[in-house]
Design a protein around this motif. Structure first.
Motif, PDB file in Angstrom:
ATOM      1  N   ASP A 215       0.992  -1.037   0.149  1.00  0.00           N
ATOM      2  CA  ASP A 215      -0.050  -0.145   0.080  1.00  0.00           C
ATOM      3  C   ASP A 215       0.805   1.224  -0.042  1.00  0.00           C
ATOM      4  O   ASP A 215       1.440   1.645   1.320  1.00  0.00           O
ATOM      5  CB  ASP A 215      -0.873   0.107   1.311  1.00  0.00           C
ATOM      6  N   GLU A 216       0.850   1.750  -1.249  1.00  0.00           N
ATOM      7  CA  GLU A 216       2.010   2.914  -1.421  1.00  0.00           C
ATOM      8  C   GLU A 216       1.452   4.329  -0.577  1.00  0.00           C
ATOM      9  O   GLU A 216       2.243   5.036   0.044  1.00  0.00           O
ATOM     10  CB  GLU A 216       1.999   3.227  -2.815  1.00  0.00           C
ATOM     11  N   ALA A 217       0.080   4.297  -0.424  1.00  0.00           N
ATOM     12  CA  ALA A 217      -0.252   5.578   0.235  1.00  0.00           C
ATOM     13  C   ALA A 217       0.000   5.230   1.860  1.00  0.00           C
ATOM     14  O   ALA A 217       0.331   6.458   2.431  1.00  0.00           O
ATOM     15  CB  ALA A 217      -1.899   5.755   0.202  1.00  0.00           C
ATOM     16  N   VAL A 218      -0.252   4.318   2.303  1.00  0.00           N
ATOM     17  CA  VAL A 218      -0.117   4.031   3.806  1.00  0.00           C
ATOM     18  C   VAL A 218       0.826   2.661   3.864  1.00  0.00           C
ATOM     19  O   VAL A 218       0.028   1.643   4.210  1.00  0.00           O
ATOM     20  CB  VAL A 218      -1.447   3.814   4.700  1.00  0.00           C
ATOM     21  N   PRO A 219       2.185   2.701   3.600  1.00  0.00           N
ATOM     22  CA  PRO A 219       2.959   1.621   3.714  1.00  0.00           C
ATOM     23  C   PRO A 219       2.564   0.793   4.826  1.00  0.00           C
ATOM     24  O   PRO A 219       2.674  -0.311   4.949  1.00  0.00           O
ATOM     25  CB  PRO A 219       4.451   2.127   3.678  1.00  0.00           C
ATOM     26  N   LEU A 220       2.415   1.118   6.232  1.00  0.00           N
ATOM     27  CA  LEU A 220       2.090   0.401   7.254  1.00  0.00           C
ATOM     28  C   LEU A 220       0.902  -0.492   7.324  1.00  0.00           C
ATOM     29  O   LEU A 220       0.954  -1.297   7.910  1.00  0.00           O
ATOM     30  CB  LEU A 220       2.257   1.263   8.796  1.00  0.00           C
ATOM     31  N   ASN A 221      -0.017  -0.136   6.301  1.00  0.00           N
ATOM     32  CA  ASN A 221      -1.111  -0.985   5.993  1.00  0.00           C
ATOM     33  C   ASN A 221      -0.921  -1.925   5.181  1.00  0.00           C
ATOM     34  O   ASN A 221      -2.013  -2.880   4.948  1.00  0.00           O
ATOM     35  CB  ASN A 221      -2.375   0.037   5.725  1.00  0.00           C
ATOM     36  N   SER A 222       0.419  -2.135   4.764  1.00  0.00           N
ATOM     37  CA  SER A 222       0.532  -3.171   3.684  1.00  0.00           C
ATOM     38  C   SER A 222       0.470  -4.404   4.181  1.00  0.00           C
ATOM     39  O   SER A 222       0.741  -4.797   5.225  1.00  0.00           O
ATOM     40  CB  SER A 222       1.909  -2.882   3.075  1.00  0.00           C
ATOM     41  N   ILE A 223      -0.062  -5.431   3.354  1.00  0.00           N
ATOM     42  CA  ILE A 223       0.046  -6.799   3.696  1.00  0.00           C
ATOM     43  C   ILE A 223       1.253  -7.253   3.637  1.00  0.00           C
ATOM     44  O   ILE A 223       1.513  -8.420   4.877  1.00  0.00           O
ATOM     45  CB  ILE A 223      -0.934  -7.810   2.632  1.00  0.00           C
ATOM     46  N   LEU A 224       2.394  -6.994   3.057  1.00  0.00           N
ATOM     47  CA  LEU A 224       3.678  -7.365   3.207  1.00  0.00           C
ATOM     48  C   LEU A 224       4.544  -6.189   2.840  1.00  0.00           C
ATOM     49  O   LEU A 224       4.413  -5.535   1.986  1.00  0.00           O
ATOM     50  CB  LEU A 224       3.736  -8.454   2.399  1.00  0.00           C
ATOM     51  N   THR A 225       5.219  -5.654   3.857  1.00  0.00           N
ATOM     52  CA  THR A 225       6.323  -4.669   3.828  1.00  0.00           C
ATOM     53  C   THR A 225       7.601  -4.949   4.743  1.00  0.00           C
ATOM     54  O   THR A 225       7.433  -5.558   5.642  1.00  0.00           O
ATOM     55  CB  THR A 225       5.719  -3.207   4.264  1.00  0.00           C
ATOM     56  N   THR A 226       8.505  -4.017   4.726  1.00  0.00           N
ATOM     57  CA  THR A 226       9.550  -4.317   5.409  1.00  0.00           C
ATOM     58  C   THR A 226       9.387  -4.261   6.850  1.00  0.00           C
ATOM     59  O   THR A 226       8.772  -3.226   7.479  1.00  0.00           O
ATOM     60  CB  THR A 226      10.775  -3.249   5.146  1.00  0.00           C
ATOM     61  N   GLY A 227       9.974  -5.291   7.661  1.00  0.00           N
ATOM     62  CA  GLY A 227       9.784  -5.152   9.173  1.00  0.00           C
ATOM     63  C   GLY A 227       8.240  -5.742   9.380  1.00  0.00           C
ATOM     64  O   GLY A 227       7.675  -5.834  10.570  1.00  0.00           O
ATOM     65  N   TYR A 331       7.153  -4.762  24.551  1.00  0.00           N
ATOM     66  CA  TYR A 331       8.003  -3.695  24.283  1.00  0.00           C
ATOM     67  C   TYR A 331       8.368  -3.436  22.881  1.00  0.00           C
ATOM     68  O   TYR A 331       8.283  -2.414  22.303  1.00  0.00           O
ATOM     69  CB  TYR A 331       9.106  -3.659  25.048  1.00  0.00           C
ATOM     70  N   ALA A 332       9.046  -4.606  22.155  1.00  0.00           N
ATOM     71  CA  ALA A 332       9.357  -4.225  21.037  1.00  0.00           C
ATOM     72  C   ALA A 332       8.521  -4.254  20.019  1.00  0.00           C
ATOM     73  O   ALA A 332       8.894  -3.268  18.894  1.00  0.00           O
ATOM     74  CB  ALA A 332      10.225  -5.679  20.581  1.00  0.00           C
ATOM     75  N   GLU A 336       8.537  -0.731  17.336  1.00  0.00           N
ATOM     76  CA  GLU A 336       8.531  -0.724  15.995  1.00  0.00           C
ATOM     77  C   GLU A 336       7.331  -0.012  15.403  1.00  0.00           C
ATOM     78  O   GLU A 336       7.346   0.584  14.299  1.00  0.00           O
ATOM     79  CB  GLU A 336       8.245  -2.396  15.844  1.00  0.00           C
ATOM     80  N   ALA A 337       5.991  -0.175  15.805  1.00  0.00           N
ATOM     81  CA  ALA A 337       4.669   0.167  15.475  1.00  0.00           C
ATOM     82  C   ALA A 337       4.557   1.795  15.815  1.00  0.00           C
ATOM     83  O   ALA A 337       3.916   2.491  15.047  1.00  0.00           O
ATOM     84  CB  ALA A 337       3.671  -0.558  15.988  1.00  0.00           C
ATOM     85  N   MET A 338       5.091   2.191  17.202  1.00  0.00           N
ATOM     86  CA  MET A 338       4.737   3.496  17.588  1.00  0.00           C
ATOM     87  C   MET A 338       6.015   4.409  17.694  1.00  0.00           C
ATOM     88  O   MET A 338       5.860   5.725  17.912  1.00  0.00           O
ATOM     89  CB  MET A 338       4.013   3.248  19.074  1.00  0.00           C
ATOM     90  N   GLY A 339       7.121   3.878  17.592  1.00  0.00           N
ATOM     91  CA  GLY A 339       8.361   4.922  17.613  1.00  0.00           C
ATOM     92  C   GLY A 339       8.798   5.028  19.141  1.00  0.00           C
ATOM     93  O   GLY A 339       9.668   5.529  19.297  1.00  0.00           O
ATOM     94  N   GLY A 340       8.043   4.117  19.774  1.00  0.00           N
ATOM     95  CA  GLY A 340       8.362   4.546  21.462  1.00  0.00           C
ATOM     96  C   GLY A 340       7.591   3.482  22.305  1.00  0.00           C
ATOM     97  O   GLY A 340       6.848   2.893  21.590  1.00  0.00           O
ATOM     98  N   VAL A 341       8.116   3.252  23.402  1.00  0.00           N
ATOM     99  CA  VAL A 341       7.426   2.162  24.502  1.00  0.00           C
ATOM    100  C   VAL A 341       6.657   2.866  25.677  1.00  0.00           C
ATOM    101  O   VAL A 341       7.290   3.566  26.304  1.00  0.00           O
ATOM    102  CB  VAL A 341       8.628   1.418  25.065  1.00  0.00           C
TER     103      VAL A 341
END
Length: 474
Positions: A215-227, A331-332, A336-341
């Motif tokens: 998903d180029e518009a929202v990469p984090l919503n991609s089914i498969l992406t880095t990480g 924590y990890a 990864e998802a929020m940029g902070g714990v």
């Protein structure tokens, strides 16, 4: 008693070198895997000078020694007294059989927690260092943006150097996780590291785009992406890799093993990992973050206060049972998802509650002239302020029990404040005052205020709940 003398006493009381399968250091503890737990002289071990407490779980012992000393004693046990640092198989099949049986007594849940602990505990020093460097880099960058520090020259080089050191670990966290997971699951460590590297490779995006999964518009919503899937996916992927590698090795002729086994293992596991495990683990991770957000990132102040209080108050029993290592993947995932714990700063308040409770007990102990307890608290308090709670737990509050409860209740108030103010950390590690640098710059003050609240609340509740007779007889 010197560290060498203490190490010799411990080895003798756990049944000697031949009764130890594995020895390792865990911050403030000497962790031992025992073949025959019946040979351990538990009461003598607990009462040994220098031993602050012993946590027992079937054939698994944690001897609490305190910060610094634990590492030194562990090194002596391994390097000078010959304890194995990794599990070894003896030539005595009866001993091996007994060790296996002892291990089988553990519940599946406890085994999972121990496996997670063994994956991440060796990484804790690097996690702490990287988090502090990233926090300092972020702080310098913020001060530069505000005009407090020059944007170029020395401070620019300093910011870049701090970010470089911090990123040198956290940017490749998946690789380190893959290596340690392989070690735990019996796979080739380098192959585990390669699987971790696959998960953060830029080629994942190109492959995902080609297959219409990106998903180029929202990469984090991609089914498969880095990480995608994070370390949860890496751990599960390496678990599968270990199974595949062992199955292939059984079927490959010895002369071709070195070439075909790693090749086929990575090909099969790589395909399963990229197209099944990463998307599935990503779905689970996203769901976990969403579920946690309802509790620990709620915009409703009432929910934040209640959840912060409960989580902080219950954390000490989790530490006591050794279950706190099971929180590391959470924590990890947050990092990864929020940029902070956000979970770690809340739970860190538990140690501050212990400090407040210990100060209250110290004052009562001085009043009733319990000099022994005063000495124990005086020795343990500095570590408590620095976020190492085991000396206070096993030396003061837990043996008395009531302060163990009042400390948790006091910590709850600090946890409620930290949750309410949405404090975020850049990593996790020891709590207390030393954790301030790993908080995000905008969170440092509120984290410190949370500590102070926990100190005060732990002190007040303990001082007015604990009777003088309880302290006098302690």
């Amino acid at each position: 008693m010197t560290n060498l003398e203490l190490a010799k006493v411990i080895v003798n009381l756990v049944g000697g070198k031949d009764n130890v399968v594995k020895a390792a250091n865990c911050m403030t503890r000497l962790r031992l895997t025992i073949k025959n737990i019946d040979l351990v002289k538990m009461e003598e071990l607990k009462n040994t000078e220098g031993v602050l407490g012993v946590v027992e779980a079937n054939n698994y012992l944690q001897v609490v020694l305190g910060p610094g000393k634990a590492k030194k004693v562990t090194d002596i046990c391994i390097e000078e007294l010959g304890l194995p640092s990794d599990g070894v198989v003896t030539e005595n099949w009866q001993e091996n059989k007994q060790a296996i049986k002892d291990n089988q007594k553990q519940s599946k849940f406890k085994k999972v927690v121990n496996t997670i602990a063994n994956i991440f505990i060796p990484l804790i020093p690097a996690i702490i260092a990287a988090g502090i460097f990233n926090g300092l880099a972020s702080l310098v960058s913020t001060l530069q943006g505000q005009g407090t520090l020059p944007a170029e020259g020395f401070w620019k080089a300093t910011q870049l150097m701090f970010a470089l050191i911090g990123g040198g670990f956290l940017s490749y966290f998946a690789i380190y996780t893959g290596i340690n997971s392989a070690k735990q699951f019996g796979a080739t460590e380098a192959l585990g590291g390669m699987l971790g590297a696959i998960s953060i490779s830029a080629n994942i995006v190109a492959l995902s785009t080609m297959l219409g999964l990106y998903d180029e518009a929202v990469p984090l919503n991609s089914i498969l992406t880095t990480g995608k899937g994070g370390i949860i996916g890496v751990i599960f992927g390496v678990y599968i890799l270990a199974k595949v590698e062992k199955a292939i090795r059984k079927r490959i002729p010895d002369v071709l093993d070195l070439i075909l086994t790693p090749l086929l293992t990575l090909l099969i596991t790589g395909l399963v990992f990229v197209f099944a495990i990463m998307p599935l683990a990503g779905f689970l991770s996203d769901g976990l973050v969403s579920a946690l957000s309802v509790i620990i990132n709620s915009s409703n102040p009432v929910v934040s206060v209640i959840s912060g209080f409960v989580l902080s108050a219950l954390f000490l029993p989790m530490v006591l049972l050794g279950l706190h290592h099971g929180l590391i993947p959470i924590y990890a995932v947050q990092l990864e998802a929020m940029g902070g714990v956000s979970l770690f700063p809340v739970l860190a308040m538990a140690g501050a509650g212990q400090v407040g409770a210990a100060i209250a007990i110290y004052l009562i102990a001085r009043k009733v002239k319990n000099t022994r307890l005063q000495k124990v608290i005086t020795g343990a308090l500095p570590a408590g302020f620095l976020g190492v709670g085991e000396p206070l737990i096993y030396g003061v509050t837990l043996p008395m029990f009531k302060p163990f409860i009042t400390a948790g209740l006091g910590a709850g108030f600090g946890g409620a404040y930290v949750m309410l103010t949405h404090v975020l950390a850049t990593a996790w590690g020891p709590s207390g005052l030393v954790a301030i640098p790993i908080m995000q710059p905008q969170s440092m003050l509120n984290y410190f205020i949370g500590l102070v609240i926990s100190y005060i609340a732990g002190f007040i509740i303990t001082y007015f709940v604990i009777k003088e007779s309880d302290v006098k007889n302690a």
